[in-house]
Design a protein around this motif. Structure first.
Motif, PDB file in Angstrom:
ATOM      1  N   LYS A   1       0.859  -1.291   0.063  1.00  0.00           N
ATOM      2  CA  LYS A   1       0.039   0.065   0.004  1.00  0.00           C
ATOM      3  C   LYS A   1       0.923   1.285  -0.049  1.00  0.00           C
ATOM      4  O   LYS A   1       0.657   2.311  -0.779  1.00  0.00           O
ATOM      5  CB  LYS A   1      -0.909   0.030   1.303  1.00  0.00           C
ATOM      6  N   ILE A   2       1.959   1.291   0.683  1.00  0.00           N
ATOM      7  CA  ILE A   2       2.720   2.370   0.807  1.00  0.00           C
ATOM      8  C   ILE A   2       3.418   2.631  -0.427  1.00  0.00           C
ATOM      9  O   ILE A   2       3.494   3.675  -0.901  1.00  0.00           O
ATOM     10  CB  ILE A   2       3.954   2.265   1.953  1.00  0.00           C
ATOM     11  N   LEU A   3       3.969   1.636  -1.138  1.00  0.00           N
ATOM     12  CA  LEU A   3       4.297   1.788  -2.460  1.00  0.00           C
ATOM     13  C   LEU A   3       3.618   2.140  -3.365  1.00  0.00           C
ATOM     14  O   LEU A   3       3.857   3.060  -4.480  1.00  0.00           O
ATOM     15  CB  LEU A   3       5.282   0.371  -2.961  1.00  0.00           C
ATOM     16  N   GLU A   4       2.491   1.706  -3.638  1.00  0.00           N
ATOM     17  CA  GLU A   4       1.256   1.829  -4.456  1.00  0.00           C
ATOM     18  C   GLU A   4       1.033   3.508  -4.340  1.00  0.00           C
ATOM     19  O   GLU A   4       0.763   4.147  -5.345  1.00  0.00           O
ATOM     20  CB  GLU A   4       0.154   0.987  -4.253  1.00  0.00           C
ATOM     21  N   ALA A   5       0.969   3.852  -2.913  1.00  0.00           N
ATOM     22  CA  ALA A   5       0.740   5.313  -2.735  1.00  0.00           C
ATOM     23  C   ALA A   5       1.717   6.344  -3.354  1.00  0.00           C
ATOM     24  O   ALA A   5       1.592   7.318  -3.716  1.00  0.00           O
ATOM     25  CB  ALA A   5       0.456   5.611  -1.014  1.00  0.00           C
ATOM     26  N   PHE A   6       2.951   5.859  -2.957  1.00  0.00           N
ATOM     27  CA  PHE A   6       4.023   6.632  -3.443  1.00  0.00           C
ATOM     28  C   PHE A   6       4.136   6.706  -5.002  1.00  0.00           C
ATOM     29  O   PHE A   6       3.974   7.874  -5.553  1.00  0.00           O
ATOM     30  CB  PHE A   6       5.505   5.738  -3.177  1.00  0.00           C
ATOM     31  N   PHE A   7       3.943   5.867  -5.859  1.00  0.00           N
ATOM     32  CA  PHE A   7       3.642   5.931  -7.181  1.00  0.00           C
ATOM     33  C   PHE A   7       2.445   6.616  -7.689  1.00  0.00           C
ATOM     34  O   PHE A   7       2.515   7.323  -8.665  1.00  0.00           O
ATOM     35  CB  PHE A   7       3.440   4.607  -8.047  1.00  0.00           C
ATOM     36  N   GLU A   8       1.493   6.605  -6.917  1.00  0.00           N
ATOM     37  CA  GLU A   8       0.109   7.361  -7.188  1.00  0.00           C
ATOM     38  C   GLU A   8       0.485   8.736  -7.187  1.00  0.00           C
ATOM     39  O   GLU A   8       0.065   9.757  -8.005  1.00  0.00           O
ATOM     40  CB  GLU A   8      -1.101   6.890  -6.530  1.00  0.00           C
ATOM     41  N   LEU A   9       0.992   9.378  -5.864  1.00  0.00           N
ATOM     42  CA  LEU A   9       1.579  10.650  -5.537  1.00  0.00           C
ATOM     43  C   LEU A   9       2.476  10.937  -6.829  1.00  0.00           C
ATOM     44  O   LEU A   9       2.281  12.198  -7.269  1.00  0.00           O
ATOM     45  CB  LEU A   9       2.183  10.647  -4.463  1.00  0.00           C
TER      46      LEU A   9
ATOM     47  N   LYS B   1      -2.562   8.775   1.473  1.00  0.00           N
ATOM     48  CA  LYS B   1      -2.988   8.390   0.203  1.00  0.00           C
ATOM     49  C   LYS B   1      -3.053   6.826   0.477  1.00  0.00           C
ATOM     50  O   LYS B   1      -4.112   6.367  -0.367  1.00  0.00           O
ATOM     51  CB  LYS B   1      -1.727   8.560  -0.828  1.00  0.00           C
ATOM     52  N   ALA B   2      -2.259   6.278   1.266  1.00  0.00           N
ATOM     53  CA  ALA B   2      -2.237   4.698   1.323  1.00  0.00           C
ATOM     54  C   ALA B   2      -3.572   4.414   2.252  1.00  0.00           C
ATOM     55  O   ALA B   2      -3.734   3.235   2.443  1.00  0.00           O
ATOM     56  CB  ALA B   2      -1.045   4.160   2.040  1.00  0.00           C
ATOM     57  N   GLY B   3      -4.029   5.573   3.250  1.00  0.00           N
ATOM     58  CA  GLY B   3      -5.063   4.956   3.971  1.00  0.00           C
ATOM     59  C   GLY B   3      -4.765   4.462   5.213  1.00  0.00           C
ATOM     60  O   GLY B   3      -5.460   3.588   5.911  1.00  0.00           O
ATOM     61  N   ILE B   4      -3.594   4.708   5.725  1.00  0.00           N
ATOM     62  CA  ILE B   4      -2.897   4.175   6.887  1.00  0.00           C
ATOM     63  C   ILE B   4      -2.238   5.354   7.830  1.00  0.00           C
ATOM     64  O   ILE B   4      -2.192   6.448   7.351  1.00  0.00           O
ATOM     65  CB  ILE B   4      -2.043   2.993   6.516  1.00  0.00           C
ATOM     66  N   SER B   5      -1.973   4.988   8.782  1.00  0.00           N
ATOM     67  CA  SER B   5      -1.340   6.060   9.838  1.00  0.00           C
ATOM     68  C   SER B   5       0.076   6.287   9.316  1.00  0.00           C
ATOM     69  O   SER B   5       0.681   5.204   8.928  1.00  0.00           O
ATOM     70  CB  SER B   5      -1.501   5.614  11.395  1.00  0.00           C
TER      71      SER B   5
END
Length: 231
Positions: A8-16, A34-38
């Motif tokens: 999720k972290i990596l996916e959020a990074f690429f989306e950003l 973006k990842a929906g986590i804390s």
């Protein structure tokens, strides 16, 4: 498919990165949102900052490709470029979304240096460049070769729908093994000469090769890669 926290972290990074192509740094707070986590879930168990995310991406990609390069057998592939076309390019295609993002955005300022330093070493191990014909130092000739290959890959992989690897492999080998003068002719349309692609290229490859030729000619004003000899 359910993603684990690191995914999720990596996916959020690429989306950003794709949403903000000019931005070279993202805070953990931005990535967490973006990842929906804390934010704590990121730095306590995974990454302490943007730089660690980039380092992880480099290591993950590098680990896979190093295994491939270590398996290179000169008896099976006397020509290293054929090995690259038939083995490496299909793997690049499987990671096209991430690799394209790193080429197209400012999210990883060290991406191209990472590629040049890492894979340039493999190329230098297996290819001897006839740098004397170029009348430039050996290390500069190597930079020309590696830089040219990376340009080919970048143009291909950053297209909205990259050509399937089996087709691009043919284009890649044509561009490597034959001088660019085999694909172009000069047209005296005005006071400035213009390069246009001849009809010898197949229609399915024409737009891709035209783009490669345009960039190469504008950057280097050269019509051929260095003369090469396999060791």
């Amino acid at each position: 498919m359910v993603l684990n926290t690191r995914e999720k972290i990596l996916e959020a990074f690429f989306e950003l990165a794709m949403e903000n192509p000019q931005k070279s740094h993202f805070s953990l707070a931005e990535i967490a949102q973006k990842a929906g986590i804390s934010r704590q879930a990121i730095y306590k168990r995974h990454f302490n900052g943007n730089y660690e995310i980039l380092d992880y991406i480099h290591k993950e990609l590098d680990a896979e490709f190093q295994l491939i390069f270590q398996g290179y057998d000169k008896k099976v592939y006397p020509d290293p470029f054929v090995f690259f076309a038939e083995v490496v390019i299909p793997i690049l295609y499987t990671h096209r979304r991430q690799i394209s993002c790193l080429f197209k955005t400012a999210a990883d300022p060290y991406w191209r240096d990472f590629l040049r330093n890492t894979y340039g070493q493999w190329i230098e191990q297996h290819i001897t460049i006839d740098y004397q014909k170029l009348n430039i130092p050996k290390e500069k000739a190597s930079q020309v070769l590696v830089g040219g290959i990376l340009i080919f890959i970048e143009i291909w992989i950053t297209q909205p729908e990259p050509t399937p690897p089996e087709q691009f492999s043919e284009t890649f080998l044509n561009l490597i093994h034959f001088p660019l003068t085999d694909y172009v002719r000069f047209k005296q349309a005005s006071s400035n000469d213009k390069l246009i692609v001849t009809n010898s290229l197949e229609d399915k490859k024409r737009s891709e090769t035209e783009l490669i030729l345009k960039i190469l000619s504008s950057q280097s004003h050269s019509t051929a890669l260095p003369s090469l000899k396999n060791e």
